[in-house]
Design an enzyme around this catalytic site. Structure first.
Site, PDB file in Angstrom:
ATOM      1  CG  HIS A   1      36.811 -20.503  -1.865  1.00 35.12           C
ATOM      2  ND1 HIS A   1      37.896 -21.254  -2.264  1.00 35.12           N
ATOM      3  CD2 HIS A   1      35.895 -20.614  -2.867  1.00 35.12           C
ATOM      4  CE1 HIS A   1      37.652 -21.785  -3.453  1.00 35.12           C
ATOM      5  NE2 HIS A   1      36.447 -21.417  -3.845  1.00 35.12           N
TER       6      HIS A   1
ATOM      7  N   GLY B   1      33.574 -21.622 -10.690  1.00 36.33           N
ATOM      8  CA  GLY B   1      34.947 -21.151 -10.736  1.00 36.33           C
ATOM      9  C   GLY B   1      35.401 -20.892 -12.155  1.00 36.33           C
TER      10      GLY B   1
ATOM     11  CD  GLU C   1      40.853 -21.702  -4.731  1.00 34.96           C
ATOM     12  OE1 GLU C   1      40.791 -22.482  -5.702  1.00 34.96           O
ATOM     13  OE2 GLU C   1      40.551 -20.487  -4.806  1.00 34.96           O
TER      14      GLU C   1
ATOM     15  CB  SER D   1      34.727 -29.219 -11.123  1.00 34.96           C
ATOM     16  OG  SER D   1      36.078 -29.147 -10.675  1.00 34.96           O
TER      17      SER D   1
ATOM     18  N   GLY E   1      38.596 -26.772  -8.662  1.00 32.49           N
ATOM     19  CA  GLY E   1      39.620 -26.595  -9.677  1.00 32.49           C
ATOM     20  C   GLY E   1      40.210 -27.876 -10.227  1.00 32.49           C
TER      21      GLY E   1
ATOM     22  CD  GLU F   1      34.495 -24.121  -1.207  1.00 29.12           C
ATOM     23  OE1 GLU F   1      34.608 -23.654  -2.346  1.00 29.12           O
ATOM     24  OE2 GLU F   1      35.295 -23.880  -0.293  1.00 29.12           O
TER      25      GLU F   1
ATOM     26  CG  ASN G   1      35.422 -17.345  -6.348  1.00 26.16           C
ATOM     27  OD1 ASN G   1      35.894 -16.216  -6.333  1.00 26.16           O
ATOM     28  ND2 ASN G   1      35.894 -18.322  -5.595  1.00 26.16           N
ATOM     29  CD1 TRP G   2      35.120 -14.598 -12.696  1.00 26.20           C
ATOM     30  CD2 TRP G   2      35.585 -12.402 -12.698  1.00 26.20           C
ATOM     31  NE1 TRP G   2      34.310 -14.011 -13.618  1.00 26.20           N
ATOM     32  CE2 TRP G   2      34.572 -12.661 -13.648  1.00 26.20           C
ATOM     33  CE3 TRP G   2      36.033 -11.097 -12.529  1.00 26.20           C
ATOM     34  CZ2 TRP G   2      34.001 -11.644 -14.422  1.00 26.20           C
ATOM     35  CZ3 TRP G   2      35.464 -10.088 -13.283  1.00 26.20           C
ATOM     36  CH2 TRP G   2      34.459 -10.358 -14.226  1.00 26.20           C
ATOM     37  CE  LYS G   3      38.269 -20.535  -7.545  1.00 25.13           C
ATOM     38  NZ  LYS G   3      38.632 -21.966  -7.601  1.00 25.13           N
TER      39      LYS G   3
END
Length: 250
Positions: A95, A235, A97, A214, A174, A168, A9-11
């Site tokens: 997600h 991530g 975020e 992580s 992160g 998650e 997942n590149w965000k």
């Protein structure tokens, strides 16, 4: 048998050119898709060029989000119908975020999951638990269970067969602080048991459940050795082709 998945997942990272270059670097070094499925979730601008670059390889390209309407006056949103027509068949939803920064709640996630499935997309539905809640209430990971009950509400057995769940812990996203493999297995086991309660054992045994938070080359092998963990959602370490391939070829 559940085929394991390793998904990056590149965000909000990488330009279109960088994304295409990454695909070209890794696409010929991936295991066959019938042994391990590999995928990358990227910002919307990069999706179509990545699909084109990955053509003929085992690599799948995923969206990081979509809206719950197919079209309309929704400035800035991404249509699930348009994603599917562009060759994108997987999407990450819920997600932590998105929940924290954009205040998405379980009711909205449930609408998005249904919209994705209606349009032929396979959603990866994320559910978290917070360390603060676990410490304060001695609640272990049951918060994630409550999320699953809400996010999958109203889906039938055929729908669930096209859903992947990602556990998650939000405190691990992160942060560099991953759950250990036993904690991750506990969360994934409880999620599977919840799906068992909702849809029965056969369905629960076919739903793939990932761990995200992580993930690194150092801990991926231990995670994926657990019986209820069917893969990882990566991530930061998915941004470098070398570390991504190290995780994939663990």
């Amino acid at each position: 048998m559940r085929i394991p998945i390793i998904a990056g997942n590149w965000k909000m990272h990488k330009t279109v050119a960088e994304a295409v270059a990454f695909v070209n670097q890794v696409k010929d070094q991936l295991p066959p898709a019938d042994q391990l499925q590999t995928a990358l979730a990227a910002p919307t601008l990069s999706l179509v060029p990545m699909v084109q670059a990955a053509a003929g390889s085992p690599l799948k390209v995923m969206a990081e989000n979509c809206y719950y309407q197919d079209e309309g006056a929704y400035t800035g949103e991404t249509s699930p119908y348009a994603l599917y027509q562009a060759g994108i068949h997987h999407v990450i939803l819920g997600h932590s975020e998105r929940r924290n920064y954009f205040h998405e709640d379980d009711e909205l996630i449930n609408k998005k999951v249904k919209a994705a499935l209606r349009n032929g997309l396979c959603p990866i539905v994320c559910c978290d638990d917070t360390m603060a809640r676990r410490i304060a209430a001695d609640d272990k990971i049951h918060w994630a269970v409550n999320r699953i009950l809400a996010d999958l509400k109203g889906l039938n057995e055929a729908d669930i067969c096209n859903v992947t769940v990602a556990y998650e812990p939000s405190w691990a996203i992160g942060s560099g602080q991953s759950a250990d493999s036993d904690q991750a297995e506990e969360g994934c086991y409880l999620i599977r048991q919840t799906i068992n309660d909702m849809y029965g054992e056969d369905v629960a045994n076919n739903v793939r459940i990932l761990y995200g938070g992580s993930v690194t080359p150092a801990n991926a092998r231990a995670m994926m050795a657990k019986s209820d963990i069917d893969g990882v959602l990566v991530g930061t370490d998915s941004l470098d082709p070398r570390t991504f391939l190290e995780i994939v070829n663990h």
